[in-house]
Design a protein around this motif. Structure first.
Motif, PDB file in Angstrom:
ATOM      1  N   TYR A   1       0.829  -1.201   0.000  1.00 34.49           N
ATOM      2  CA  TYR A   1       0.000   0.000   0.000  1.00 34.49           C
ATOM      3  C   TYR A   1       0.867   1.256   0.000  1.00 34.49           C
ATOM      4  CZ  TYR A   1      -2.923   3.767   1.686  1.00 34.49           C
ATOM      5  OH  TYR A   1      -3.535   4.982   1.836  1.00 34.49           O
ATOM      6  N   LYS A   2       1.931   1.249   0.764  1.00 38.20           N
ATOM      7  CA  LYS A   2       2.802   2.426   0.856  1.00 38.20           C
ATOM      8  C   LYS A   2       3.402   2.756  -0.511  1.00 38.20           C
ATOM      9  CE  LYS A   2       6.773   1.939   2.854  1.00 38.20           C
ATOM     10  NZ  LYS A   2       7.865   1.731   3.804  1.00 38.20           N
ATOM     11  N   VAL A   3       3.885   1.751  -1.225  1.00 36.20           N
ATOM     12  CA  VAL A   3       4.477   1.976  -2.544  1.00 36.20           C
ATOM     13  C   VAL A   3       3.395   2.398  -3.542  1.00 36.20           C
ATOM     14  CG1 VAL A   3       5.674   0.867  -4.471  1.00 36.20           C
ATOM     15  CG2 VAL A   3       6.420   0.441  -2.134  1.00 36.20           C
ATOM     16  N   THR A   4       2.235   1.773  -3.478  1.00 38.08           N
ATOM     17  CA  THR A   4       1.136   2.139  -4.372  1.00 38.08           C
ATOM     18  C   THR A   4       0.709   3.582  -4.138  1.00 38.08           C
ATOM     19  OG1 THR A   4       0.355  -0.146  -4.356  1.00 38.08           O
ATOM     20  CG2 THR A   4      -1.194   1.519  -5.122  1.00 38.08           C
ATOM     21  N   ARG A   5       0.571   3.974  -2.884  1.00 38.74           N
ATOM     22  CA  ARG A   5       0.192   5.342  -2.547  1.00 38.74           C
ATOM     23  C   ARG A   5       1.246   6.328  -3.049  1.00 38.74           C
ATOM     24  NH1 ARG A   5      -0.090   6.396   3.558  1.00 38.74           N
ATOM     25  NH2 ARG A   5       2.122   6.625   3.192  1.00 38.74           N
ATOM     26  N   GLY A   6       2.515   5.985  -2.903  1.00 47.56           N
ATOM     27  CA  GLY A   6       3.581   6.854  -3.401  1.00 47.56           C
ATOM     28  C   GLY A   6       3.608   6.935  -4.916  1.00 47.56           C
ATOM     29  N   THR A   7       3.327   5.819  -5.578  1.00 42.96           N
ATOM     30  CA  THR A   7       3.323   5.799  -7.037  1.00 42.96           C
ATOM     31  C   THR A   7       2.162   6.621  -7.591  1.00 42.96           C
ATOM     32  OG1 THR A   7       4.314   3.606  -7.028  1.00 42.96           O
ATOM     33  CG2 THR A   7       3.247   4.293  -9.056  1.00 42.96           C
ATOM     34  N   LEU A   8       1.004   6.509  -6.962  1.00 40.55           N
ATOM     35  CA  LEU A   8      -0.176   7.243  -7.435  1.00 40.55           C
ATOM     36  C   LEU A   8      -0.158   8.707  -7.028  1.00 40.55           C
ATOM     37  CD1 LEU A   8      -2.981   4.601  -6.760  1.00 40.55           C
ATOM     38  CD2 LEU A   8      -1.849   5.128  -8.917  1.00 40.55           C
ATOM     39  N   ARG A   9       0.724   9.070  -6.099  1.00 41.74           N
ATOM     40  CA  ARG A   9       0.855  10.446  -5.601  1.00 41.74           C
ATOM     41  C   ARG A   9      -0.496  11.005  -5.164  1.00 41.74           C
ATOM     42  NH1 ARG A   9       4.396  11.578 -10.658  1.00 41.74           N
ATOM     43  NH2 ARG A   9       6.395  10.837  -9.931  1.00 41.74           N
TER      44      ARG A   9
ATOM     45  N   ARG B   1      -3.342  12.825  -2.982  1.00 37.59           N
ATOM     46  CA  ARG B   1      -3.393  14.035  -2.167  1.00 37.59           C
ATOM     47  C   ARG B   1      -4.013  13.680  -0.819  1.00 37.59           C
ATOM     48  NH1 ARG B   1      -4.343  16.568  -7.431  1.00 37.59           N
ATOM     49  NH2 ARG B   1      -2.557  17.894  -7.818  1.00 37.59           N
ATOM     50  N   LYS B   2      -4.344  14.703  -0.027  1.00 41.17           N
ATOM     51  CA  LYS B   2      -4.821  14.467   1.339  1.00 41.17           C
ATOM     52  C   LYS B   2      -6.080  13.608   1.375  1.00 41.17           C
ATOM     53  CE  LYS B   2      -2.883  18.542   3.538  1.00 41.17           C
ATOM     54  NZ  LYS B   2      -3.165  19.751   4.303  1.00 41.17           N
TER      55      LYS B   2
ATOM     56  N   LEU C   1      -8.788   8.448   2.256  1.00 42.19           N
ATOM     57  CA  LEU C   1      -9.677   7.384   1.774  1.00 42.19           C
ATOM     58  C   LEU C   1      -8.903   6.079   1.557  1.00 42.19           C
ATOM     59  CD1 LEU C   1     -11.905   9.350  -0.764  1.00 42.19           C
ATOM     60  CD2 LEU C   1     -12.549   8.502   1.491  1.00 42.19           C
ATOM     61  N   GLY C   2      -7.684   6.198   1.025  1.00 41.89           N
ATOM     62  CA  GLY C   2      -6.850   5.018   0.819  1.00 41.89           C
ATOM     63  C   GLY C   2      -6.487   4.346   2.135  1.00 41.89           C
TER      64      GLY C   2
ATOM     65  N   TRP D   1      -6.985  -0.188   5.735  1.00 43.21           N
ATOM     66  CA  TRP D   1      -7.165  -0.809   7.055  1.00 43.21           C
ATOM     67  C   TRP D   1      -8.393  -1.708   7.096  1.00 43.21           C
ATOM     68  CZ3 TRP D   1      -3.245  -1.577   9.864  1.00 43.21           C
ATOM     69  CH2 TRP D   1      -2.182  -0.684   9.859  1.00 43.21           C
ATOM     70  N   LEU D   2      -9.435  -1.343   6.351  1.00 42.99           N
ATOM     71  CA  LEU D   2     -10.600  -2.236   6.282  1.00 42.99           C
ATOM     72  C   LEU D   2     -10.238  -3.549   5.594  1.00 42.99           C
ATOM     73  CD1 LEU D   2     -13.472   0.266   5.397  1.00 42.99           C
ATOM     74  CD2 LEU D   2     -13.159  -0.984   7.543  1.00 42.99           C
ATOM     75  N   ILE D   3      -9.526  -3.463   4.478  1.00 44.14           N
ATOM     76  CA  ILE D   3      -9.104  -4.674   3.757  1.00 44.14           C
ATOM     77  C   ILE D   3      -8.161  -5.502   4.627  1.00 44.14           C
ATOM     78  CG2 ILE D   3      -7.782  -5.518   1.755  1.00 44.14           C
ATOM     79  CD1 ILE D   3     -10.458  -4.497   0.916  1.00 44.14           C
ATOM     80  N   LEU D   4      -7.182  -4.846   5.250  1.00 43.78           N
ATOM     81  CA  LEU D   4      -6.210  -5.577   6.072  1.00 43.78           C
ATOM     82  C   LEU D   4      -6.893  -6.252   7.257  1.00 43.78           C
ATOM     83  CD1 LEU D   4      -3.240  -6.310   6.409  1.00 43.78           C
ATOM     84  CD2 LEU D   4      -3.006  -4.312   7.880  1.00 43.78           C
TER      85      LEU D   4
END
Length: 189
Positions: A31-39, A41-42, A47-48, A53-56
């Motif tokens: 998730y961290k890499v995906t969030r960084g790749t998609l850049r 915003r707040k 939402l991500g 956390w719901l999925i995990l």
């Protein structure tokens, strides 16, 4: 009354919860890499995070159900924590690097596909562009010349026959309206 779980089974469940904690750590890195790749915003990050956390939570719950019938004891919580810490300290850097490389490769493949499709589209359109250049440009030039010719002809005719033509045109409309009253409206314009 609660059944006693043999020590060997508890050890097995403890190892299983360590593995589940490591899976949770991997999911966090993904998730961290995906969030960084998609850049994101707040709002996207918020939402991500909620979605992650719901999925995990669902993944951990399902794995606990499959592993130890969903029993939550102190060693289960310790195992999850130990697994996450172990993963984040030992495997996280290597995994994050691999995920970055995979995403970079997928991005390059996607760009290659888009460039190929763009090239194919240009090749499909090329004959039509050639046909357009062969037909439309000469026709446009001819229409332009004819328009100039008509404009110049009108000017010459207006200078040569301007007064008599207006009288002829006015007289023609008066006769036409006297015969066909329908044309009177058009004459007023």
């Amino acid at each position: 009354m609660q059944q006693l779980v043999p020590l060997q089974d508890q050890f097995y469940y403890f190892i299983l919860t360590i593995l589940i904690g490591m899976v949770a750590g991997f999911c966090y890195d993904l998730y961290k890499v995906t969030r960084g790749t998609l850049r994101l915003r707040k709002i996207g990050t918020a939402l991500g995070d909620i979605f992650f956390w719901l999925i995990l939570t669902g993944v951990v719950f399902i794995l606990l159900l499959l592993g130890n019938w969903g029993e939550v004891r102190l060693y289960v919580l310790l195992g999850l924590l130990l697994g996450a810490v172990l993963y984040l300290n030992v495997f996280s850097h290597l995994t994050t690097t691999m995920i970055h490389k995979i995403f970079k490769t997928l991005r390059q493949i996607w760009i290659g596909i888009l460039k190929t499709l763009s090239f194919l589209w240009k090749m499909i359109c090329l004959p039509f562009k050639g046909l357009y250049l062969l037909v439309a440009l000469p026709l446009g030039f001819i229409v332009h010349l004819m328009g100039k010719t008509v404009t110049v002809s009108k000017r010459i005719m207006a200078k040569l026959f301007g007064g008599p033509m207006k009288k002829l045109k006015g007289g023609f409309w008066k006769r036409l309206v006297s015969i066909f009253p329908v044309f009177e409206y058009k004459n007023k314009k």
